[in-house]
Design a protein around this motif. Structure first.
Motif, PDB file in Angstrom:
ATOM      1  N   VAL A 182       6.442   6.800 -13.400  1.00 24.95           N
ATOM      2  CA  VAL A 182       5.194   6.718 -12.646  1.00 24.95           C
ATOM      3  C   VAL A 182       5.129   5.312 -12.045  1.00 24.95           C
ATOM      4  O   VAL A 182       5.334   4.327 -12.753  1.00 24.95           O
ATOM      5  CB  VAL A 182       3.976   6.973 -13.561  1.00 24.95           C
ATOM      6  N   GLU A 183       4.888   5.227 -10.760  1.00 26.20           N
ATOM      7  CA  GLU A 183       4.839   3.915 -10.099  1.00 26.20           C
ATOM      8  C   GLU A 183       3.509   3.751  -9.356  1.00 26.20           C
ATOM      9  O   GLU A 183       3.066   4.677  -8.681  1.00 26.20           O
ATOM     10  CB  GLU A 183       5.967   3.797  -9.067  1.00 26.20           C
ATOM     11  N   THR A 184       2.918   2.556  -9.489  1.00 28.08           N
ATOM     12  CA  THR A 184       1.749   2.246  -8.654  1.00 28.08           C
ATOM     13  C   THR A 184       2.103   1.077  -7.750  1.00 28.08           C
ATOM     14  O   THR A 184       2.857   0.177  -8.129  1.00 28.08           O
ATOM     15  CB  THR A 184       0.521   1.872  -9.501  1.00 28.08           C
ATOM     16  N   PHE A 185       1.544   1.119  -6.548  1.00 31.04           N
ATOM     17  CA  PHE A 185       1.842   0.095  -5.548  1.00 31.04           C
ATOM     18  C   PHE A 185       0.537  -0.583  -5.146  1.00 31.04           C
ATOM     19  O   PHE A 185      -0.416   0.084  -4.747  1.00 31.04           O
ATOM     20  CB  PHE A 185       2.503   0.743  -4.324  1.00 31.04           C
ATOM     21  N   GLY A 186       0.475  -1.917  -5.304  1.00 32.51           N
ATOM     22  CA  GLY A 186      -0.741  -2.658  -4.973  1.00 32.51           C
ATOM     23  C   GLY A 186      -0.500  -3.603  -3.822  1.00 32.51           C
ATOM     24  O   GLY A 186       0.327  -3.343  -2.937  1.00 32.51           O
ATOM     25  N   LYS A 187      -1.230  -4.720  -3.855  1.00 32.39           N
ATOM     26  CA  LYS A 187      -1.086  -5.721  -2.791  1.00 32.39           C
ATOM     27  C   LYS A 187      -1.140  -7.084  -3.466  1.00 32.39           C
ATOM     28  O   LYS A 187      -2.105  -7.391  -4.157  1.00 32.39           O
ATOM     29  CB  LYS A 187      -2.254  -5.552  -1.806  1.00 32.39           C
ATOM     30  N   PRO A 188      -0.091  -7.904  -3.289  1.00 34.63           N
ATOM     31  CA  PRO A 188      -0.059  -9.185  -4.003  1.00 34.63           C
ATOM     32  C   PRO A 188      -1.017 -10.195  -3.368  1.00 34.63           C
ATOM     33  O   PRO A 188      -1.284 -10.141  -2.170  1.00 34.63           O
ATOM     34  CB  PRO A 188       1.392  -9.641  -3.812  1.00 34.63           C
ATOM     35  N   CYS A 189      -1.526 -11.102  -4.194  1.00 38.18           N
ATOM     36  CA  CYS A 189      -2.293 -12.230  -3.673  1.00 38.18           C
ATOM     37  C   CYS A 189      -2.372 -13.268  -4.779  1.00 38.18           C
ATOM     38  O   CYS A 189      -1.917 -13.018  -5.895  1.00 38.18           O
ATOM     39  CB  CYS A 189      -3.693 -11.786  -3.229  1.00 38.18           C
ATOM     40  N   HIS A 190      -2.916 -14.432  -4.483  1.00 37.53           N
ATOM     41  CA  HIS A 190      -3.057 -15.458  -5.517  1.00 37.53           C
ATOM     42  C   HIS A 190      -4.095 -14.986  -6.532  1.00 37.53           C
ATOM     43  O   HIS A 190      -5.144 -14.468  -6.150  1.00 37.53           O
ATOM     44  CB  HIS A 190      -3.488 -16.775  -4.863  1.00 37.53           C
ATOM     45  N   SER A 191      -3.802 -15.199  -7.794  1.00 44.07           N
ATOM     46  CA  SER A 191      -4.727 -14.685  -8.806  1.00 44.07           C
ATOM     47  C   SER A 191      -6.015 -15.513  -8.889  1.00 44.07           C
ATOM     48  O   SER A 191      -6.942 -15.163  -9.606  1.00 44.07           O
ATOM     49  CB  SER A 191      -4.041 -14.607 -10.173  1.00 44.07           C
ATOM     50  N   ASN A 193      -7.817 -15.747  -6.261  1.00 40.28           N
ATOM     51  CA  ASN A 193      -8.679 -14.939  -5.384  1.00 40.28           C
ATOM     52  C   ASN A 193      -8.288 -13.463  -5.484  1.00 40.28           C
ATOM     53  O   ASN A 193      -7.846 -12.869  -4.493  1.00 40.28           O
ATOM     54  CB  ASN A 193      -8.526 -15.379  -3.922  1.00 40.28           C
ATOM     55  N   PRO A 194      -8.450 -12.873  -6.661  1.00 45.95           N
ATOM     56  CA  PRO A 194      -7.925 -11.507  -6.864  1.00 45.95           C
ATOM     57  C   PRO A 194      -8.529 -10.473  -5.927  1.00 45.95           C
ATOM     58  O   PRO A 194      -7.899  -9.459  -5.649  1.00 45.95           O
ATOM     59  CB  PRO A 194      -8.285 -11.206  -8.329  1.00 45.95           C
ATOM     60  N   GLU A 195      -9.719 -10.735  -5.414  1.00 41.66           N
ATOM     61  CA  GLU A 195     -10.369  -9.735  -4.548  1.00 41.66           C
ATOM     62  C   GLU A 195      -9.596  -9.526  -3.245  1.00 41.66           C
ATOM     63  O   GLU A 195      -9.786  -8.528  -2.546  1.00 41.66           O
ATOM     64  CB  GLU A 195     -11.841 -10.122  -4.275  1.00 41.66           C
ATOM     65  N   LYS A 196      -8.671 -10.439  -2.926  1.00 38.36           N
ATOM     66  CA  LYS A 196      -7.888 -10.298  -1.690  1.00 38.36           C
ATOM     67  C   LYS A 196      -6.700  -9.343  -1.857  1.00 38.36           C
ATOM     68  O   LYS A 196      -6.049  -8.976  -0.888  1.00 38.36           O
ATOM     69  CB  LYS A 196      -7.371 -11.674  -1.241  1.00 38.36           C
ATOM     70  N   GLY A 197      -6.416  -8.972  -3.100  1.00 34.50           N
ATOM     71  CA  GLY A 197      -5.257  -8.103  -3.319  1.00 34.50           C
ATOM     72  C   GLY A 197      -5.650  -6.802  -4.000  1.00 34.50           C
ATOM     73  O   GLY A 197      -6.833  -6.491  -4.144  1.00 34.50           O
ATOM     74  N   ILE A 198      -4.631  -6.042  -4.389  1.00 32.64           N
ATOM     75  CA  ILE A 198      -4.847  -4.835  -5.198  1.00 32.64           C
ATOM     76  C   ILE A 198      -3.933  -4.950  -6.405  1.00 32.64           C
ATOM     77  O   ILE A 198      -2.706  -5.022  -6.243  1.00 32.64           O
ATOM     78  CB  ILE A 198      -4.531  -3.540  -4.401  1.00 32.64           C
ATOM     79  N   GLU A 245       1.996  -6.652  -7.548  1.00 32.18           N
ATOM     80  CA  GLU A 245       1.970  -5.664  -6.459  1.00 32.18           C
ATOM     81  C   GLU A 245       2.607  -4.345  -6.868  1.00 32.18           C
ATOM     82  O   GLU A 245       2.566  -3.371  -6.127  1.00 32.18           O
ATOM     83  CB  GLU A 245       2.705  -6.214  -5.239  1.00 32.18           C
ATOM     84  N   TYR A 246       3.207  -4.333  -8.059  1.00 36.17           N
ATOM     85  CA  TYR A 246       3.960  -3.128  -8.439  1.00 36.17           C
ATOM     86  C   TYR A 246       3.883  -2.935  -9.946  1.00 36.17           C
ATOM     87  O   TYR A 246       3.925  -3.911 -10.711  1.00 36.17           O
ATOM     88  CB  TYR A 246       5.419  -3.290  -8.004  1.00 36.17           C
ATOM     89  N   CYS A 247       3.798  -1.689 -10.363  1.00 35.64           N
ATOM     90  CA  CYS A 247       3.851  -1.401 -11.790  1.00 35.64           C
ATOM     91  C   CYS A 247       4.569  -0.071 -11.996  1.00 35.64           C
ATOM     92  O   CYS A 247       4.386   0.874 -11.218  1.00 35.64           O
ATOM     93  CB  CYS A 247       2.434  -1.346 -12.372  1.00 35.64           C
ATOM     94  N   ARG A 248       5.396  -0.028 -13.037  1.00 39.52           N
ATOM     95  CA  ARG A 248       6.208   1.159 -13.282  1.00 39.52           C
ATOM     96  C   ARG A 248       6.116   1.515 -14.764  1.00 39.52           C
ATOM     97  O   ARG A 248       6.304   0.663 -15.634  1.00 39.52           O
ATOM     98  CB  ARG A 248       7.655   0.830 -12.911  1.00 39.52           C
ATOM     99  N   ALA A 249       5.789   2.756 -15.050  1.00 38.10           N
ATOM    100  CA  ALA A 249       5.732   3.218 -16.444  1.00 38.10           C
ATOM    101  C   ALA A 249       6.709   4.371 -16.605  1.00 38.10           C
ATOM    102  O   ALA A 249       6.887   5.179 -15.693  1.00 38.10           O
ATOM    103  CB  ALA A 249       4.324   3.683 -16.794  1.00 38.10           C
TER     104      ALA A 249
END
Ligand SMILES: [Zn+2]
Length: 394
Positions: A182-191, A193-198, A245-249
Protein backbone atom coordinates in the motif's frame (compact mmCIF):
# COMPACT_ATOMS: atom_id res chain seq x y z
CA UNK A 1 12.27 -51.26 6.31
CA UNK A 2 15.55 -50.37 4.67
CA UNK A 3 18.53 -52.69 4.63
CA UNK A 4 21.61 -51.43 6.47
CA UNK A 5 23.29 -50.76 3.13
CA UNK A 6 20.39 -48.63 1.89
CA UNK A 7 20.21 -46.84 5.22
CA UNK A 8 23.88 -45.90 4.93
CA UNK A 9 23.33 -44.73 1.38
CA UNK A 10 20.58 -42.27 2.27
CA UNK A 11 22.44 -41.01 5.35
CA UNK A 12 25.60 -40.39 3.32
CA UNK A 13 23.70 -38.65 0.52
CA UNK A 14 21.96 -36.40 3.06
CA UNK A 15 25.31 -35.54 4.67
CA UNK A 16 26.86 -34.79 1.28
CA UNK A 17 24.04 -32.31 0.51
CA UNK A 18 24.30 -30.64 3.94
CA UNK A 19 28.03 -30.05 3.50
CA UNK A 20 27.31 -27.86 0.47
CA UNK A 21 26.10 -24.55 1.88
CA UNK A 22 23.27 -23.39 -0.37
CA UNK A 23 21.55 -20.16 0.53
CA UNK A 24 18.90 -19.06 -1.98
CA UNK A 25 20.62 -18.07 -5.23
CA UNK A 26 23.83 -19.88 -4.28
CA UNK A 27 22.75 -23.47 -4.81
CA UNK A 28 25.46 -24.37 -7.36
CA UNK A 29 27.47 -26.55 -4.98
CA UNK A 30 24.53 -28.63 -3.80
CA UNK A 31 23.07 -28.80 -7.32
CA UNK A 32 26.37 -30.22 -8.55
CA UNK A 33 26.45 -32.80 -5.75
CA UNK A 34 22.85 -33.82 -6.49
CA UNK A 35 23.50 -34.09 -10.22
CA UNK A 36 26.48 -36.33 -9.54
CA UNK A 37 24.47 -38.53 -7.16
CA UNK A 38 21.64 -38.97 -9.68
CA UNK A 39 24.11 -40.05 -12.36
CA UNK A 40 25.85 -42.47 -10.00
CA UNK A 41 22.52 -43.98 -8.99
CA UNK A 42 21.68 -44.74 -12.62
CA UNK A 43 18.90 -42.24 -13.37
CA UNK A 44 17.97 -42.34 -17.08
CA UNK A 45 18.35 -38.61 -17.49
CA UNK A 46 19.60 -35.73 -15.38
CA UNK A 47 18.90 -32.15 -16.44
CA UNK A 48 19.61 -28.71 -15.03
CA UNK A 49 17.24 -25.96 -16.21
CA UNK A 50 17.76 -22.22 -16.64
CA UNK A 51 17.08 -21.45 -12.99
CA UNK A 52 19.43 -24.24 -11.84
CA UNK A 53 16.78 -26.76 -10.77
CA UNK A 54 18.09 -30.34 -11.01
CA UNK A 55 15.67 -32.90 -12.44
CA UNK A 56 16.29 -36.64 -12.59
CA UNK A 57 14.08 -39.17 -14.36
CA UNK A 58 13.66 -42.94 -14.30
CA UNK A 59 11.28 -44.39 -16.87
CA UNK A 60 9.25 -47.52 -16.25
CA UNK A 61 9.00 -50.20 -18.91
CA UNK A 62 5.24 -49.73 -19.13
CA UNK A 63 3.26 -46.58 -19.92
CA UNK A 64 1.57 -44.84 -17.01
CA UNK A 65 1.39 -41.74 -14.86
CA UNK A 66 4.17 -39.27 -14.18
CA UNK A 67 5.06 -38.93 -10.51
CA UNK A 68 7.23 -36.00 -9.40
CA UNK A 69 8.95 -35.58 -6.04
CA UNK A 70 9.74 -31.96 -5.23
CA UNK A 71 12.26 -30.76 -2.66
CA UNK A 72 13.94 -27.39 -2.47
CA UNK A 73 17.72 -27.37 -2.15
CA UNK A 74 18.12 -23.81 -0.91
CA UNK A 75 18.18 -23.05 2.81
CA UNK A 76 17.74 -20.03 5.03
CA UNK A 77 21.06 -18.58 6.21
CA UNK A 78 22.89 -19.36 9.44
CA UNK A 79 23.04 -16.03 11.26
CA UNK A 80 25.53 -16.91 13.99
CA UNK A 81 27.56 -20.11 13.73
CA UNK A 82 28.74 -19.80 17.32
CA UNK A 83 25.19 -20.41 18.57
CA UNK A 84 25.30 -23.91 17.07
CA UNK A 85 26.21 -26.91 19.20
CA UNK A 86 27.80 -28.56 16.14
CA UNK A 87 29.06 -26.78 13.01
CA UNK A 88 26.07 -26.16 10.69
CA UNK A 89 27.73 -27.46 7.51
CA UNK A 90 29.67 -30.46 8.86
CA UNK A 91 26.68 -32.85 8.98
CA UNK A 92 27.95 -34.45 12.17
CA UNK A 93 26.03 -37.38 13.61
CA UNK A 94 25.24 -37.37 17.34
CA UNK A 95 22.70 -39.53 19.18
CA UNK A 96 21.06 -40.79 16.00
CA UNK A 97 20.63 -37.33 14.50
CA UNK A 98 22.36 -35.56 11.63
CA UNK A 99 22.95 -31.91 12.53
CA UNK A 100 23.13 -29.07 10.06
CA UNK A 101 21.37 -26.29 8.18
CA UNK A 102 18.89 -27.83 5.77
CA UNK A 103 18.69 -31.28 7.36
CA UNK A 104 14.97 -31.05 8.08
CA UNK A 105 14.23 -28.20 5.65
CA UNK A 106 14.74 -30.10 3.46
CA UNK A 107 17.78 -31.86 2.10
CA UNK A 108 16.92 -34.94 4.16
CA UNK A 109 13.74 -35.37 2.14
CA UNK A 110 15.65 -34.83 -1.13
CA UNK A 111 18.18 -37.52 -0.19
CA UNK A 112 15.29 -39.80 0.78
CA UNK A 113 13.26 -39.58 -2.43
CA UNK A 114 16.36 -39.85 -4.60
CA UNK A 115 17.40 -43.01 -2.72
CA UNK A 116 13.87 -44.39 -2.78
CA UNK A 117 13.64 -43.90 -6.55
CA UNK A 118 16.93 -45.73 -7.11
CA UNK A 119 15.82 -48.55 -4.79
CA UNK A 120 12.45 -48.82 -6.51
CA UNK A 121 14.01 -48.96 -10.00
CA UNK A 122 16.45 -51.62 -8.87
CA UNK A 123 13.88 -53.82 -7.11
CA UNK A 124 11.36 -53.68 -9.97
CA UNK A 125 14.03 -53.83 -12.69
CA UNK A 126 12.11 -50.80 -14.06
CA UNK A 127 9.08 -53.02 -14.69
CA UNK A 128 6.60 -50.44 -13.46
CA UNK A 129 4.01 -48.24 -15.17
CA UNK A 130 4.86 -44.59 -15.67
CA UNK A 131 7.74 -42.22 -15.08
CA UNK A 132 9.45 -41.23 -11.89
CA UNK A 133 10.87 -37.72 -11.50
CA UNK A 134 12.86 -36.16 -8.68
CA UNK A 135 13.54 -32.43 -8.53
CA UNK A 136 15.97 -30.41 -6.43
CA UNK A 137 14.44 -26.95 -6.65
CA UNK A 138 16.15 -23.58 -6.16
CA UNK A 139 14.84 -20.35 -4.64
CA UNK A 140 11.99 -21.70 -2.55
CA UNK A 141 12.66 -19.96 0.74
CA UNK A 142 11.40 -16.54 -0.28
CA UNK A 143 9.93 -17.35 -3.67
CA UNK A 144 7.87 -20.51 -3.19
CA UNK A 145 6.35 -21.91 -6.31
CA UNK A 146 8.15 -19.73 -8.86
CA UNK A 147 11.13 -21.92 -9.84
CA UNK A 148 8.71 -24.86 -9.64
CA UNK A 149 6.78 -23.43 -12.63
CA UNK A 150 9.73 -24.34 -14.83
CA UNK A 151 9.70 -27.91 -13.53
CA UNK A 152 6.04 -28.59 -14.12
CA UNK A 153 6.42 -27.11 -17.61
CA UNK A 154 9.26 -29.56 -18.35
CA UNK A 155 7.77 -32.64 -16.67
CA UNK A 156 3.96 -32.22 -16.87
CA UNK A 157 3.44 -34.48 -13.84
CA UNK A 158 0.17 -36.23 -12.97
CA UNK A 159 1.06 -36.30 -9.27
CA UNK A 160 3.41 -34.26 -7.14
CA UNK A 161 4.79 -35.12 -3.73
CA UNK A 162 6.11 -32.19 -1.70
CA UNK A 163 8.78 -33.48 0.69
CA UNK A 164 8.44 -30.72 3.30
CA UNK A 165 8.42 -31.84 6.93
CA UNK A 166 5.24 -33.62 8.01
CA UNK A 167 6.46 -36.28 10.49
CA UNK A 168 5.46 -38.94 7.93
CA UNK A 169 1.87 -37.65 7.78
CA UNK A 170 0.01 -36.72 4.61
CA UNK A 171 -0.71 -33.04 3.92
CA UNK A 172 -3.41 -32.25 1.39
CA UNK A 173 -3.43 -28.46 1.45
CA UNK A 174 -2.11 -25.19 2.78
CA UNK A 175 -3.01 -21.54 2.92
CA UNK A 176 -1.17 -19.53 0.29
CA UNK A 177 0.25 -16.07 0.75
CA UNK A 178 0.40 -12.75 -0.99
CA UNK A 179 2.47 -9.67 -0.25
CA UNK A 180 0.39 -6.55 -0.71
CA UNK A 181 1.96 -3.12 -0.96
CA UNK A 182 0.00 0.00 0.00
CA UNK A 183 1.52 3.34 -1.00
CA UNK A 184 0.48 6.90 -0.17
CA UNK A 185 1.77 9.91 -2.05
CA UNK A 186 1.95 13.34 -0.40
CA UNK A 187 3.70 16.63 -1.02
CA UNK A 188 7.04 17.47 0.62
CA UNK A 189 7.68 20.75 2.41
CA UNK A 190 9.69 22.10 5.34
CA UNK A 191 8.33 20.70 8.56
CA UNK A 192 8.40 24.22 10.05
CA UNK A 193 5.47 25.00 7.71
CA UNK A 194 3.65 21.66 7.44
CA UNK A 195 0.46 23.25 6.12
CA UNK A 196 2.26 23.83 2.80
CA UNK A 197 2.64 20.11 2.17
CA UNK A 198 0.75 16.83 2.44
CA UNK A 199 2.15 14.39 4.98
CA UNK A 200 2.09 10.93 3.38
CA UNK A 201 2.48 9.25 6.78
CA UNK A 202 -0.64 10.92 8.22
CA UNK A 203 -2.50 9.74 5.14
CA UNK A 204 -1.13 6.24 5.60
CA UNK A 205 -2.23 6.25 9.27
CA UNK A 206 -5.82 6.79 8.12
CA UNK A 207 -5.52 4.10 5.47
CA UNK A 208 -4.12 1.56 7.95
CA UNK A 209 -6.93 2.19 10.42
CA UNK A 210 -9.50 1.75 7.66
CA UNK A 211 -7.92 -1.52 6.49
CA UNK A 212 -8.20 -2.90 10.03
CA UNK A 213 -11.97 -2.66 9.80
CA UNK A 214 -12.12 -5.13 6.86
CA UNK A 215 -13.56 -8.54 7.71
CA UNK A 216 -11.13 -11.36 6.81
CA UNK A 217 -12.32 -14.04 4.40
CA UNK A 218 -12.76 -17.48 5.97
CA UNK A 219 -12.50 -21.12 4.97
CA UNK A 220 -13.91 -23.92 7.16
CA UNK A 221 -10.66 -25.94 7.00
CA UNK A 222 -7.91 -23.41 6.26
CA UNK A 223 -9.12 -20.68 8.65
CA UNK A 224 -8.93 -16.91 8.12
CA UNK A 225 -7.52 -15.06 5.13
CA UNK A 226 -5.39 -13.02 7.48
CA UNK A 227 -4.25 -9.54 6.42
CA UNK A 228 -1.47 -8.30 8.68
CA UNK A 229 0.74 -5.22 8.45
CA UNK A 230 4.37 -6.34 8.45
CA UNK A 231 6.39 -3.20 7.72
CA UNK A 232 6.18 0.50 6.98
CA UNK A 233 8.63 2.94 5.44
CA UNK A 234 8.54 6.67 4.69
CA UNK A 235 10.57 8.85 2.38
CA UNK A 236 12.70 10.77 2.60
CA UNK A 237 14.26 8.80 5.43
CA UNK A 238 15.57 10.16 7.71
CA UNK A 239 13.14 13.05 7.39
CA UNK A 240 15.47 15.85 8.59
CA UNK A 241 12.89 18.63 8.80
CA UNK A 242 10.99 17.48 5.72
CA UNK A 243 7.33 16.48 5.63
CA UNK A 244 7.42 13.01 4.06
CA UNK A 245 6.13 12.81 0.52
CA UNK A 246 5.85 9.04 0.37
CA UNK A 247 4.87 6.16 2.60
CA UNK A 248 4.78 2.45 1.86
CA UNK A 249 3.30 -0.32 4.00
CA UNK A 250 3.53 -4.05 3.33
CA UNK A 251 0.83 -6.52 4.29
CA UNK A 252 1.08 -10.28 4.56
CA UNK A 253 -2.15 -11.81 3.28
CA UNK A 254 -2.77 -15.52 3.90
CA UNK A 255 -4.71 -16.90 0.95
CA UNK A 256 -7.53 -19.41 0.99
CA UNK A 257 -8.56 -21.83 -1.72
CA UNK A 258 -10.08 -20.13 -4.76
CA UNK A 259 -8.84 -16.64 -3.93
CA UNK A 260 -7.38 -14.89 -6.96
CA UNK A 261 -5.14 -11.90 -7.45
CA UNK A 262 -8.20 -9.90 -8.41
CA UNK A 263 -10.56 -11.11 -5.69
CA UNK A 264 -8.00 -10.36 -2.97
CA UNK A 265 -7.34 -6.78 -4.08
CA UNK A 266 -10.96 -5.92 -4.84
CA UNK A 267 -12.20 -5.08 -1.32
CA UNK A 268 -9.02 -3.12 -0.62
CA UNK A 269 -9.34 -1.13 -3.82
CA UNK A 270 -13.01 -0.41 -3.03
CA UNK A 271 -12.08 0.86 0.40
CA UNK A 272 -9.31 3.06 -1.04
CA UNK A 273 -11.68 4.50 -3.64
CA UNK A 274 -14.10 5.36 -0.88
CA UNK A 275 -11.38 7.03 1.22
CA UNK A 276 -10.12 9.00 -1.77
CA UNK A 277 -13.66 10.20 -2.52
CA UNK A 278 -13.91 11.47 1.06
CA UNK A 279 -10.47 13.10 1.06
CA UNK A 280 -9.39 14.75 -2.21
CA UNK A 281 -5.82 15.11 -0.86
CA UNK A 282 -5.43 11.35 -0.42
CA UNK A 283 -3.51 9.52 -3.14
CA UNK A 284 -3.17 5.81 -2.42
CA UNK A 285 -2.21 2.80 -4.49
CA UNK A 286 -2.61 -0.93 -3.74
CA UNK A 287 -0.63 -3.63 -5.57
CA UNK A 288 1.32 -6.86 -5.12
CA UNK A 289 4.99 -6.76 -4.27
CA UNK A 290 7.18 -7.84 -7.14
CA UNK A 291 10.25 -9.88 -6.35
CA UNK A 292 13.34 -10.41 -8.41
CA UNK A 293 16.20 -12.66 -7.44
CA UNK A 294 19.39 -13.78 -9.10
CA UNK A 295 19.89 -17.49 -9.81
CA UNK A 296 23.28 -19.13 -9.60
CA UNK A 297 23.01 -19.81 -13.34
CA UNK A 298 23.07 -16.06 -13.99
CA UNK A 299 19.39 -15.91 -14.93
CA UNK A 300 16.89 -13.84 -12.99
CA UNK A 301 13.79 -15.22 -11.38
CA UNK A 302 10.94 -12.75 -11.17
CA UNK A 303 7.31 -12.58 -10.23
CA UNK A 304 4.53 -10.98 -8.23
CA UNK A 305 4.43 -12.27 -4.68
CA UNK A 306 1.15 -14.15 -4.94
CA UNK A 307 1.23 -17.83 -4.07
CA UNK A 308 -2.25 -19.41 -4.04
CA UNK A 309 -3.67 -21.78 -1.44
CA UNK A 310 -4.85 -25.30 -2.25
CA UNK A 311 -6.75 -28.14 -0.65
CA UNK A 312 -7.69 -31.68 -1.71
CA UNK A 313 -10.39 -33.78 -0.17
CA UNK A 314 -8.90 -36.58 1.90
CA UNK A 315 -11.21 -38.99 0.08
CA UNK A 316 -9.57 -38.34 -3.30
CA UNK A 317 -8.50 -41.67 -4.78
CA UNK A 318 -4.80 -40.78 -5.02
CA UNK A 319 -4.71 -39.75 -1.36
CA UNK A 320 -6.51 -42.91 -0.24
CA UNK A 321 -4.29 -45.15 -2.44
CA UNK A 322 -1.17 -43.72 -0.83
CA UNK A 323 -2.63 -43.87 2.67
CA UNK A 324 -3.59 -47.51 2.25
CA UNK A 325 -0.16 -48.48 0.92
CA UNK A 326 1.54 -46.76 3.87
CA UNK A 327 -0.83 -48.46 6.32
CA UNK A 328 -0.07 -51.83 4.74
CA UNK A 329 3.60 -51.08 5.42
CA UNK A 330 2.84 -50.44 9.10
CA UNK A 331 2.71 -46.62 9.10
CA UNK A 332 -0.17 -44.61 10.54
CA UNK A 333 -0.36 -41.36 8.55
CA UNK A 334 -2.94 -38.75 9.49
CA UNK A 335 -4.31 -36.43 6.79
CA UNK A 336 -4.10 -32.70 7.52
CA UNK A 337 -2.73 -29.46 5.98
CA UNK A 338 0.59 -27.64 6.09
CA UNK A 339 0.77 -24.55 8.27
CA UNK A 340 3.23 -22.84 5.95
CA UNK A 341 3.59 -22.10 2.26
CA UNK A 342 5.29 -24.64 -0.04
CA UNK A 343 5.94 -25.25 -3.74
CA UNK A 344 2.51 -26.94 -3.66
CA UNK A 345 1.25 -23.40 -4.15
CA UNK A 346 2.34 -23.68 -7.77
CA UNK A 347 1.64 -27.36 -8.50
CA UNK A 348 -1.79 -27.58 -6.88
CA UNK A 349 -2.79 -23.91 -6.53
CA UNK A 350 -1.75 -22.65 -9.97
CA UNK A 351 -1.40 -25.72 -12.17
CA UNK A 352 -4.18 -27.88 -10.66
CA UNK A 353 -1.93 -30.96 -10.42
CA UNK A 354 -2.84 -33.59 -7.81
CA UNK A 355 -0.43 -32.84 -4.98
CA UNK A 356 0.21 -33.91 -1.42
CA UNK A 357 2.94 -33.41 1.15
CA UNK A 358 4.87 -36.15 2.92
CA UNK A 359 8.17 -35.58 4.66
CA UNK A 360 10.41 -36.44 7.59
CA UNK A 361 10.77 -34.36 10.77
CA UNK A 362 8.61 -31.91 12.64
CA UNK A 363 7.93 -28.72 10.76
CA UNK A 364 9.09 -26.59 13.70
CA UNK A 365 12.70 -27.76 13.19
CA UNK A 366 12.88 -25.66 10.02
CA UNK A 367 14.93 -22.46 10.20
CA UNK A 368 16.15 -23.18 13.76
CA UNK A 369 19.59 -23.05 15.37
CA UNK A 370 20.83 -26.65 15.83
CA UNK A 371 18.52 -27.91 13.06
CA UNK A 372 18.77 -31.70 12.78
CA UNK A 373 17.08 -34.73 11.28
CA UNK A 374 16.63 -38.00 13.14
CA UNK A 375 18.13 -40.86 11.15
CA UNK A 376 15.03 -42.85 12.09
CA UNK A 377 12.82 -40.28 10.32
CA UNK A 378 15.16 -40.19 7.33
CA UNK A 379 15.11 -43.94 6.79
CA UNK A 380 11.38 -44.22 7.45
CA UNK A 381 10.52 -41.51 4.94
CA UNK A 382 12.72 -43.23 2.35
CA UNK A 383 10.60 -46.31 2.95
CA UNK A 384 7.38 -44.25 2.71
CA UNK A 385 8.43 -42.67 -0.61
CA UNK A 386 9.01 -46.18 -1.94
CA UNK A 387 5.44 -46.96 -0.87
CA UNK A 388 4.15 -43.89 -2.73
CA UNK A 389 5.88 -45.09 -5.89
CA UNK A 390 4.31 -48.52 -5.48
CA UNK A 391 0.86 -46.99 -4.93
CA UNK A 392 0.87 -44.53 -7.83
CA UNK A 393 2.96 -46.23 -10.54
CA UNK A 394 0.95 -49.34 -11.15
ZN1 LIG B 1 11.19 -25.85 3.24
Amino acid sequence: MLTKERENQVVELCRKLIMKQSYSGQEDGVAGALEEALKELGFDSVNVDKYGNVIGCIKGKRPGKKLLFDGHIDTVPVTDETEWKYPPFAAEIHDGKIYGRGTSDMKGAVAAFVSAAANFAQDTDRDFAGELYVAGVVHEECFEGVAAREISKAVCPDYVVIGEASTLNLKVGQRGRGEIVVETFGKPCHSANPEKGINAVYKMAKVIEAIRTLEPTNHPVLGDGILELTDIKSAPYPGASVVPEYCRATYDRRLLVGETKESVLEPLQKLMDQLMAEDPQLKVKVSYAVGEEQCYTGNKIQGERFFPGWLYDENEAFVQDVKKELEDMGYTPSITQYNFCTNGSHYAGEAGIKTFGLGPSQENLAHTVNEYIEIDQLTKVTDCYYGVMKALLK
